[in-house]
Scaffold this motif. Sequence first.
Motif, short mmCIF file in Angstrom:
data_model
loop_
_atom_site.label_atom_id
_atom_site.label_comp_id
_atom_site.label_asym_id
_atom_site.label_seq_id
_atom_site.Cartn_x
_atom_site.Cartn_y
_atom_site.Cartn_z
N VAL A 1 13.14 46.50 -33.27
CA VAL A 1 12.78 45.34 -32.47
C VAL A 1 11.26 45.24 -32.41
CG1 VAL A 1 14.90 45.37 -31.12
CG2 VAL A 1 12.90 46.58 -30.27
N ARG A 2 10.79 44.03 -32.14
CA ARG A 2 9.35 43.78 -32.10
C ARG A 2 8.91 43.46 -30.68
NH1 ARG A 2 9.12 39.71 -37.27
NH2 ARG A 2 9.78 41.26 -38.80
N THR A 3 7.80 44.04 -30.28
CA THR A 3 7.15 43.72 -29.01
C THR A 3 5.73 43.27 -29.34
OG1 THR A 3 6.22 45.92 -28.63
CG2 THR A 3 8.48 45.51 -27.84
N ALA B 1 11.00 41.80 -25.90
CA ALA B 1 11.10 42.16 -27.32
C ALA B 1 11.97 41.13 -28.03
CB ALA B 1 11.71 43.55 -27.47
N SER B 2 11.89 41.15 -29.35
CA SER B 2 12.74 40.27 -30.14
C SER B 2 13.43 41.07 -31.24
CB SER B 2 11.94 39.10 -30.73
OG SER B 2 10.91 39.58 -31.56
N LEU B 3 14.65 40.67 -31.53
CA LEU B 3 15.47 41.28 -32.57
C LEU B 3 15.66 40.24 -33.66
CD1 LEU B 3 17.27 43.50 -33.72
CD2 LEU B 3 19.09 42.71 -32.17
N ILE B 4 15.10 40.51 -34.82
CA ILE B 4 15.12 39.57 -35.94
C ILE B 4 16.42 39.73 -36.73
CG2 ILE B 4 13.85 38.81 -38.00
CD1 ILE B 4 12.34 38.51 -35.28
N ASP C 1 16.39 34.12 -40.60
CA ASP C 1 15.49 33.33 -39.75
C ASP C 1 15.94 33.27 -38.29
OD1 ASP C 1 17.68 31.70 -40.22
OD2 ASP C 1 16.49 29.88 -40.37
N ALA C 2 17.03 33.94 -37.95
CA ALA C 2 17.51 33.99 -36.56
C ALA C 2 16.81 35.11 -35.80
CB ALA C 2 19.02 34.21 -36.54
N SER C 3 16.77 34.99 -34.49
CA SER C 3 16.25 36.07 -33.65
C SER C 3 16.77 35.92 -32.23
CB SER C 3 14.73 36.09 -33.65
OG SER C 3 14.22 34.97 -32.99
#
Length: 140
Positions: free
Chosen positions: A90-92, A32-35, A56-58
Amino acid sequence: MTTPHCFSYGSLMFREIMEAVADQRDLRNEPASLIAWQRFAIREASYPAACPSRLDASIQGILWFDLSESAWKRLDAFEGQAYRRVLVEVRTEVGTHSAWVYEFLDQALMLSSDWDEAGFRAQHLASFFQQHGGHLAARE
């Protein structure tokens, strides 16, 4: 209401550490990513810090599903007073999930460089429990 999941960006990304700390086996997880957050190395520590950052960080990490209430108590104790648990999205690959993440509170200890996951695996994973796992023997 479903319990939010746990987004891990540091030592808890490693299954053997997460399952030992949570005292829960066969945890389901996915990348997953955390923006709008950024991860940092911490001065004189093998584990990282993370805090909200520019848009723009993740951070790339692991989303852990279906943690028990006792697992959350153990995670909170493991992270201690240096971190606070914060609810994030969070995005998967399959969508967006609510998750708890541990935000590091002492920015004065954070270095400007990112935490080195490969370096942690090579240099600190084997000895991690000797250095940071003293309370893990206590089960509820």
